[in-house]
Design an enzyme around this catalytic site. Structure first.
Site, PDB file in Angstrom:
ATOM      1  N   HIS A 116       0.175  12.850   5.616  1.00  0.00           N
ATOM      2  CA  HIS A 116       1.355  12.921   6.331  1.00  0.00           C
ATOM      3  C   HIS A 116       2.495  12.525   5.219  1.00  0.00           C
ATOM      4  CE1 HIS A 116      -1.083   9.505   6.589  1.00  0.00           C
ATOM      5  NE2 HIS A 116      -0.150   8.824   6.896  1.00  0.00           N
ATOM      6  N   ASN A 168       0.803  -1.221  -0.113  1.00  0.00           N
ATOM      7  CA  ASN A 168      -0.058  -0.066  -0.080  1.00  0.00           C
ATOM      8  C   ASN A 168       0.998   1.198  -0.113  1.00  0.00           C
ATOM      9  OD1 ASN A 168      -2.725  -1.074   0.272  1.00  0.00           O
ATOM     10  ND2 ASN A 168      -1.750  -2.162   2.287  1.00  0.00           N
ATOM     11  N   ASP A 172       8.634   5.741   7.993  1.00  0.00           N
ATOM     12  CA  ASP A 172       7.988   5.203   9.141  1.00  0.00           C
ATOM     13  C   ASP A 172       7.099   5.858   9.707  1.00  0.00           C
ATOM     14  OD1 ASP A 172       8.643   2.657  10.732  1.00  0.00           O
ATOM     15  OD2 ASP A 172       8.945   3.920  12.682  1.00  0.00           O
ATOM     16  N   PHE A 183      -5.154   2.120   3.987  1.00  0.00           N
ATOM     17  CA  PHE A 183      -4.557   0.952   4.524  1.00  0.00           C
ATOM     18  C   PHE A 183      -4.535   1.180   6.055  1.00  0.00           C
ATOM     19  CE2 PHE A 183      -0.391   1.799   5.371  1.00  0.00           C
ATOM     20  CZ  PHE A 183       0.035   3.011   4.345  1.00  0.00           C
ATOM     21  N   TYR A 214      -4.985   2.461   9.751  1.00  0.00           N
ATOM     22  CA  TYR A 214      -5.904   3.061  10.421  1.00  0.00           C
ATOM     23  C   TYR A 214      -6.616   4.312   9.543  1.00  0.00           C
ATOM     24  CZ  TYR A 214      -2.854   1.757  14.472  1.00  0.00           C
ATOM     25  OH  TYR A 214      -2.289   1.060  15.513  1.00  0.00           O
TER      26      TYR A 214
HETATM   27  P1  IMP Z   1       4.982   1.752   9.683  1.00  0.00           P
HETATM   28  O1  IMP Z   1       5.170   2.797   9.080  1.00  0.00           O
HETATM   29  O2  IMP Z   1       4.793   0.551   8.397  1.00  0.00           O
HETATM   30  O3  IMP Z   1       5.758   1.034  10.833  1.00  0.00           O
HETATM   31  O4  IMP Z   1       3.550   1.560   9.921  1.00  0.00           O
HETATM   32  C1  IMP Z   1       3.082   1.871  11.257  1.00  0.00           C
HETATM   33  C2  IMP Z   1       1.675   1.411  11.467  1.00  0.00           C
HETATM   34  O5  IMP Z   1       0.650   2.622  11.013  1.00  0.00           O
HETATM   35  C3  IMP Z   1       0.877   0.284  10.549  1.00  0.00           C
HETATM   36  O6  IMP Z   1      -0.132  -0.396  11.336  1.00  0.00           O
HETATM   37  C4  IMP Z   1       0.514   1.096   9.588  1.00  0.00           C
HETATM   38  O7  IMP Z   1      -0.770   0.062   9.032  1.00  0.00           O
HETATM   39  C5  IMP Z   1       0.117   2.266   9.992  1.00  0.00           C
HETATM   40  N1  IMP Z   1       0.140   3.506   8.968  1.00  0.00           N
HETATM   41  C6  IMP Z   1       1.058   3.733   8.326  1.00  0.00           C
HETATM   42  N2  IMP Z   1       0.920   4.543   7.312  1.00  0.00           N
HETATM   43  C7  IMP Z   1      -0.379   4.787   7.342  1.00  0.00           C
HETATM   44  C8  IMP Z   1      -1.329   5.575   6.780  1.00  0.00           C
HETATM   45  O8  IMP Z   1      -0.973   6.199   5.732  1.00  0.00           O
HETATM   46  N3  IMP Z   1      -2.668   5.464   6.991  1.00  0.00           N
HETATM   47  C9  IMP Z   1      -3.309   4.422   7.965  1.00  0.00           C
HETATM   48  N4  IMP Z   1      -2.300   3.808   8.672  1.00  0.00           N
HETATM   49  C10 IMP Z   1      -1.068   3.876   8.466  1.00  0.00           C
END
Ligand code: IMP
Length: 190
Positions: free
Chosen positions: A176, A11, A68, A148, A150
């Site tokens: 973001h 995603n 991240d 995807f 949240y």
């Molecule tokens: P990471 O950056 O892959 O460690 O993501 C941390 C958590 O935040 C994961 O559960 C992702 O699914 C969620 N996440 C990261 N980016 C997004 C976004 O753009 N929208 C919603 N959830 C996100």
């Protein structure tokens, strides 16, 4: 210019590919035959983003970047933050994480939250960080099927709908990740 996006999240990859201009070719980990989990064992988004990018740069020798992201909820003192991926447990899925957030905020009036993304870029050994944030509110219920993580429980400031009810370009224009990518692209001047 070619850059590897150090992520195993399809995603994130497709969001990124839609956000960068034609002058940047974004390669996936599969494109470079990297089929491993990337390490992210640090207490901050900055360190984790750098750790993932350094892993790919050092082991595969490609210019690359990693992102991240954390969801920071005001009423939960900034949680889940850097622990956003594993908020409901190490083996949990997005729906478990959302359930956990909705439960913790069940009787909470303050729904303020923000997503924060840090992108770490490594080009010829030089490291740079770019940050983007998006303020908004946690909804009472899930809504929408796009995006995807949240997305179904987050309504960005000034909007009536969740990220999961937006198209990729709509989300990318205010998200973001979109804001962090804008800074990255500005830096690369492509
Ligand atoms: P990471 O950056 O892959 O460690 O993501 C941390 C958590 O935040 C994961 O559960 C992702 O699914 C969620 N996440 C990261 N980016 C997004 C976004 O753009 N929208 C919603 N959830 C996100």
């Amino acid at each position: 210019m070619k850059l590897v996006f150090a992520t195993n999240n399809p995603n994130k990859l497709s969001e990124l590919q839609a956000l960068v201009p034609d002058g940047i070719q974004v390669l996936s980990l599969k494109d470079i035959n990297c089929n491993e989990e990337l390490p992210e064992t640090n207490p901050t988004l900055e360190e984790n983003a750098l750790q993932k990018a350094q892993y790919v740069y050092q082991n595969y020798g490609f210019n690359c970047f990693a992102d991240d992201t954390g969801l920071e909820i005001e009423a939960l003192d900034g949680a889940p933050g850097v622990f956003s991926a594993r908020y409901a447990g190490t083996e949990c899925k997005a729906k478990d994480n959302m359930q956990m957030v909705l439960k913790k905020l069940e009787n909470e009036e303050n729904r303020n939250a923000k997503f924060r993304t840090v992108i770490a870029l490594i080009v010829d050994g030089e490291e740079n960080l770019f940050e983007g944030e998006c303020k908004g509110k946690i909804t009472k219920n899930k809504s929408g099927v796009e995006g995807f993580g949240y997305d179904p429980i987050f309504t960005p400031e000034g909007c009536e709908i969740t990220f999961a009810e937006m198209s990729k370009p709509e989300k990318g224009a205010i998200s973001h990740r979109g804001r962090a990518v804008e800074k990255l692209v500005g830096f690369l001047r492509v």
